[in-house]
Design a protein around this motif. Sequence first.
Motif, PDB file in Angstrom:
ATOM      1  N   MET A 264      39.378  -8.082 -22.632  1.00  0.00           N
ATOM      2  CA  MET A 264      39.856  -8.541 -21.341  1.00  0.00           C
ATOM      3  C   MET A 264      40.980  -7.621 -20.887  1.00  0.00           C
ATOM      4  SD  MET A 264      39.353 -11.330 -19.508  1.00  0.00           S
ATOM      5  CE  MET A 264      40.008 -12.027 -18.073  1.00  0.00           C
ATOM      6  N   LEU A 265      40.958  -7.217 -19.660  1.00  0.00           N
ATOM      7  CA  LEU A 265      42.013  -6.370 -19.122  1.00  0.00           C
ATOM      8  C   LEU A 265      43.165  -7.232 -18.649  1.00  0.00           C
ATOM      9  CD1 LEU A 265      39.984  -3.829 -17.003  1.00  0.00           C
ATOM     10  CD2 LEU A 265      41.069  -3.439 -19.191  1.00  0.00           C
ATOM     11  N   GLU A 266      44.330  -6.883 -19.078  1.00  0.00           N
ATOM     12  CA  GLU A 266      45.523  -7.593 -18.636  1.00  0.00           C
ATOM     13  C   GLU A 266      46.436  -6.603 -17.930  1.00  0.00           C
ATOM     14  OE1 GLU A 266      47.474  -9.710 -21.718  1.00  0.00           O
ATOM     15  OE2 GLU A 266      45.622 -10.550 -22.491  1.00  0.00           O
ATOM     16  N   PHE A 267      46.895  -6.968 -16.761  1.00  0.00           N
ATOM     17  CA  PHE A 267      47.811  -6.096 -16.035  1.00  0.00           C
ATOM     18  C   PHE A 267      48.700  -6.953 -15.164  1.00  0.00           C
ATOM     19  CE2 PHE A 267      44.080  -6.579 -13.441  1.00  0.00           C
ATOM     20  CZ  PHE A 267      44.574  -6.771 -12.171  1.00  0.00           C
ATOM     21  N   GLU A 268      49.769  -6.369 -14.757  1.00  0.00           N
ATOM     22  CA  GLU A 268      50.678  -7.047 -13.843  1.00  0.00           C
ATOM     23  C   GLU A 268      51.020  -6.091 -12.717  1.00  0.00           C
ATOM     24  OE1 GLU A 268      55.023  -6.317 -15.737  1.00  0.00           O
ATOM     25  OE2 GLU A 268      53.760  -7.759 -16.783  1.00  0.00           O
ATOM     26  N   VAL A 269      51.364  -6.643 -11.599  1.00  0.00           N
ATOM     27  CA  VAL A 269      51.686  -5.830 -10.430  1.00  0.00           C
ATOM     28  C   VAL A 269      53.157  -5.438 -10.500  1.00  0.00           C
ATOM     29  CG1 VAL A 269      51.780  -5.811  -7.921  1.00  0.00           C
ATOM     30  CG2 VAL A 269      49.937  -7.010  -9.095  1.00  0.00           C
ATOM     31  N   ASP A 270      53.400  -4.150 -10.462  1.00  0.00           N
ATOM     32  CA  ASP A 270      54.776  -3.655 -10.455  1.00  0.00           C
ATOM     33  C   ASP A 270      55.317  -3.683  -9.041  1.00  0.00           C
ATOM     34  OD1 ASP A 270      55.021  -3.164 -13.130  1.00  0.00           O
ATOM     35  OD2 ASP A 270      54.220  -1.141 -12.972  1.00  0.00           O
ATOM     36  N   SER A 271      56.596  -3.705  -8.953  1.00  0.00           N
ATOM     37  CA  SER A 271      57.234  -3.698  -7.651  1.00  0.00           C
ATOM     38  C   SER A 271      57.315  -2.264  -7.141  1.00  0.00           C
ATOM     39  CB  SER A 271      58.630  -4.301  -7.765  1.00  0.00           C
ATOM     40  OG  SER A 271      59.342  -4.096  -6.577  1.00  0.00           O
ATOM     41  N   ALA A 272      56.700  -2.024  -6.004  1.00  0.00           N
ATOM     42  CA  ALA A 272      56.766  -0.691  -5.400  1.00  0.00           C
ATOM     43  C   ALA A 272      58.191  -0.386  -4.953  1.00  0.00           C
ATOM     44  CB  ALA A 272      55.806  -0.599  -4.219  1.00  0.00           C
ATOM     45  N   ARG A 273      58.900  -1.422  -4.554  1.00  0.00           N
ATOM     46  CA  ARG A 273      60.277  -1.233  -4.103  1.00  0.00           C
ATOM     47  C   ARG A 273      61.154  -0.713  -5.246  1.00  0.00           C
ATOM     48  NH1 ARG A 273      62.927  -6.187  -1.246  1.00  0.00           N
ATOM     49  NH2 ARG A 273      61.263  -5.639   0.185  1.00  0.00           N
ATOM     50  N   SER A 274      60.998  -1.254  -6.452  1.00  0.00           N
ATOM     51  CA  SER A 274      61.821  -0.785  -7.573  1.00  0.00           C
ATOM     52  C   SER A 274      61.450   0.637  -7.971  1.00  0.00           C
ATOM     53  CB  SER A 274      61.699  -1.735  -8.765  1.00  0.00           C
ATOM     54  OG  SER A 274      60.389  -1.700  -9.290  1.00  0.00           O
ATOM     55  N   PHE A 275      60.151   0.980  -7.867  1.00  0.00           N
ATOM     56  CA  PHE A 275      59.733   2.349  -8.173  1.00  0.00           C
ATOM     57  C   PHE A 275      60.334   3.337  -7.183  1.00  0.00           C
ATOM     58  CE2 PHE A 275      56.800   5.899  -7.560  1.00  0.00           C
ATOM     59  CZ  PHE A 275      56.808   6.426  -8.845  1.00  0.00           C
ATOM     60  N   VAL A 276      60.293   2.992  -5.894  1.00  0.00           N
ATOM     61  CA  VAL A 276      60.850   3.888  -4.871  1.00  0.00           C
ATOM     62  C   VAL A 276      62.364   4.005  -5.032  1.00  0.00           C
ATOM     63  CG1 VAL A 276      61.205   4.147  -2.380  1.00  0.00           C
ATOM     64  CG2 VAL A 276      58.960   3.521  -3.256  1.00  0.00           C
ATOM     65  N   ARG A 277      63.025   2.915  -5.401  1.00  0.00           N
ATOM     66  CA  ARG A 277      64.469   2.985  -5.637  1.00  0.00           C
ATOM     67  C   ARG A 277      64.793   3.911  -6.804  1.00  0.00           C
ATOM     68  NH1 ARG A 277      66.290  -3.317  -5.042  1.00  0.00           N
ATOM     69  NH2 ARG A 277      66.204  -3.377  -2.771  1.00  0.00           N
ATOM     70  N   LEU A 278      64.009   3.810  -7.885  1.00  0.00           N
ATOM     71  CA  LEU A 278      64.227   4.692  -9.033  1.00  0.00           C
ATOM     72  C   LEU A 278      63.975   6.133  -8.636  1.00  0.00           C
ATOM     73  CD1 LEU A 278      64.839   5.020 -12.044  1.00  0.00           C
ATOM     74  CD2 LEU A 278      62.398   4.630 -12.478  1.00  0.00           C
ATOM     75  N   TRP A 279      62.940   6.381  -7.859  1.00  0.00           N
ATOM     76  CA  TRP A 279      62.619   7.724  -7.375  1.00  0.00           C
ATOM     77  C   TRP A 279      63.767   8.260  -6.528  1.00  0.00           C
ATOM     78  CZ3 TRP A 279      57.238   8.940  -4.833  1.00  0.00           C
ATOM     79  CH2 TRP A 279      57.110  10.307  -4.648  1.00  0.00           C
ATOM     80  N   LEU A 280      64.276   7.460  -5.615  1.00  0.00           N
ATOM     81  CA  LEU A 280      65.386   7.883  -4.762  1.00  0.00           C
ATOM     82  C   LEU A 280      66.639   8.153  -5.591  1.00  0.00           C
ATOM     83  CD1 LEU A 280      66.474   8.354  -1.912  1.00  0.00           C
ATOM     84  CD2 LEU A 280      67.049   5.928  -1.842  1.00  0.00           C
ATOM     85  N   LEU A 281      66.920   7.294  -6.555  1.00  0.00           N
ATOM     86  CA  LEU A 281      68.099   7.481  -7.405  1.00  0.00           C
ATOM     87  C   LEU A 281      68.000   8.791  -8.186  1.00  0.00           C
ATOM     88  CD1 LEU A 281      70.715   6.315  -8.765  1.00  0.00           C
ATOM     89  CD2 LEU A 281      69.163   5.440 -10.518  1.00  0.00           C
ATOM     90  N   LEU A 282      66.841   9.044  -8.793  1.00  0.00           N
ATOM     91  CA  LEU A 282      66.685  10.285  -9.562  1.00  0.00           C
ATOM     92  C   LEU A 282      66.721  11.517  -8.657  1.00  0.00           C
ATOM     93  CD1 LEU A 282      64.001   9.152 -12.146  1.00  0.00           C
ATOM     94  CD2 LEU A 282      66.439   9.508 -12.527  1.00  0.00           C
ATOM     95  N   THR A 283      66.191  11.413  -7.456  1.00  0.00           N
ATOM     96  CA  THR A 283      66.251  12.531  -6.504  1.00  0.00           C
ATOM     97  C   THR A 283      67.696  12.820  -6.112  1.00  0.00           C
ATOM     98  OG1 THR A 283      64.056  11.991  -5.661  1.00  0.00           O
ATOM     99  CG2 THR A 283      65.465  13.324  -4.244  1.00  0.00           C
ATOM    100  N   LEU A 284      68.458  11.773  -5.844  1.00  0.00           N
ATOM    101  CA  LEU A 284      69.873  11.962  -5.507  1.00  0.00           C
ATOM    102  C   LEU A 284      70.662  12.525  -6.685  1.00  0.00           C
ATOM    103  CD1 LEU A 284      70.541   8.781  -3.357  1.00  0.00           C
ATOM    104  CD2 LEU A 284      70.263  11.146  -2.580  1.00  0.00           C
ATOM    105  N   LEU A 285      70.292  12.137  -7.906  1.00  0.00           N
ATOM    106  CA  LEU A 285      70.957  12.711  -9.085  1.00  0.00           C
ATOM    107  C   LEU A 285      70.676  14.205  -9.205  1.00  0.00           C
ATOM    108  CD1 LEU A 285      70.500   9.951 -11.812  1.00  0.00           C
ATOM    109  CD2 LEU A 285      72.641  10.753 -10.805  1.00  0.00           C
ATOM    110  N   VAL A 286      69.461  14.621  -8.908  1.00  0.00           N
ATOM    111  CA  VAL A 286      69.135  16.054  -8.957  1.00  0.00           C
ATOM    112  C   VAL A 286      69.924  16.809  -7.889  1.00  0.00           C
ATOM    113  CG1 VAL A 286      67.286  17.748  -8.607  1.00  0.00           C
ATOM    114  CG2 VAL A 286      66.871  15.734 -10.004  1.00  0.00           C
ATOM    115  N   LEU A 287      70.017  16.252  -6.692  1.00  0.00           N
ATOM    116  CA  LEU A 287      70.793  16.903  -5.633  1.00  0.00           C
ATOM    117  C   LEU A 287      72.284  16.947  -5.980  1.00  0.00           C
ATOM    118  CD1 LEU A 287      69.025  15.409  -2.501  1.00  0.00           C
ATOM    119  CD2 LEU A 287      68.831  17.738  -3.397  1.00  0.00           C
ATOM    120  N   ALA A 288      72.800  15.883  -6.588  1.00  0.00           N
ATOM    121  CA  ALA A 288      74.202  15.872  -7.021  1.00  0.00           C
ATOM    122  C   ALA A 288      74.422  16.903  -8.119  1.00  0.00           C
ATOM    123  CB  ALA A 288      74.598  14.481  -7.505  1.00  0.00           C
TER     124      ALA A 288
END
Length: 121
Positions: A1-25
């Motif tokens: 049986m396949l088990e999965f859960e839906v991740d929050s796209a908002r948290s992924f985009v926030r992590l992406w933005l945070l890491l992008t800002l860290l690279v720019l900093a």
Amino acid sequence: MLEFEVDSARSFVRLWLLLTLLVLAYAWFDLRLTPRLSAETQFSMRPDWSQLADLMHWGGRLLNHRALSLLVGNALMLGGLGALVGRGLSHLAQKLRHRPIEEHVSIVPGPAPTSVPPPRM
């Protein structure tokens, strides 16, 4: 049986933005803390393998030579890659931490057929 859960796209985009800002900093701090980067006058996209150790100053160099499109593109790419790897590692750690103690119980008995046999002619 396949088990999965839906991740929050908002948290992924926030992590992406945070890491992008860290690279720019990082690029900004690299330029400010490495004064010899300001004295460089040449910029080339061709790799010089003899100066591979200077690769850690790529952000400061791009910022110094006003290659903002390359810097932002690299930051977005590295931020997205870091977000994907970070989410994958967190899911792996979560899966390893919460292993199921009991086995799944099937509602179909073992000897019962699971498909319809072909019709006899």
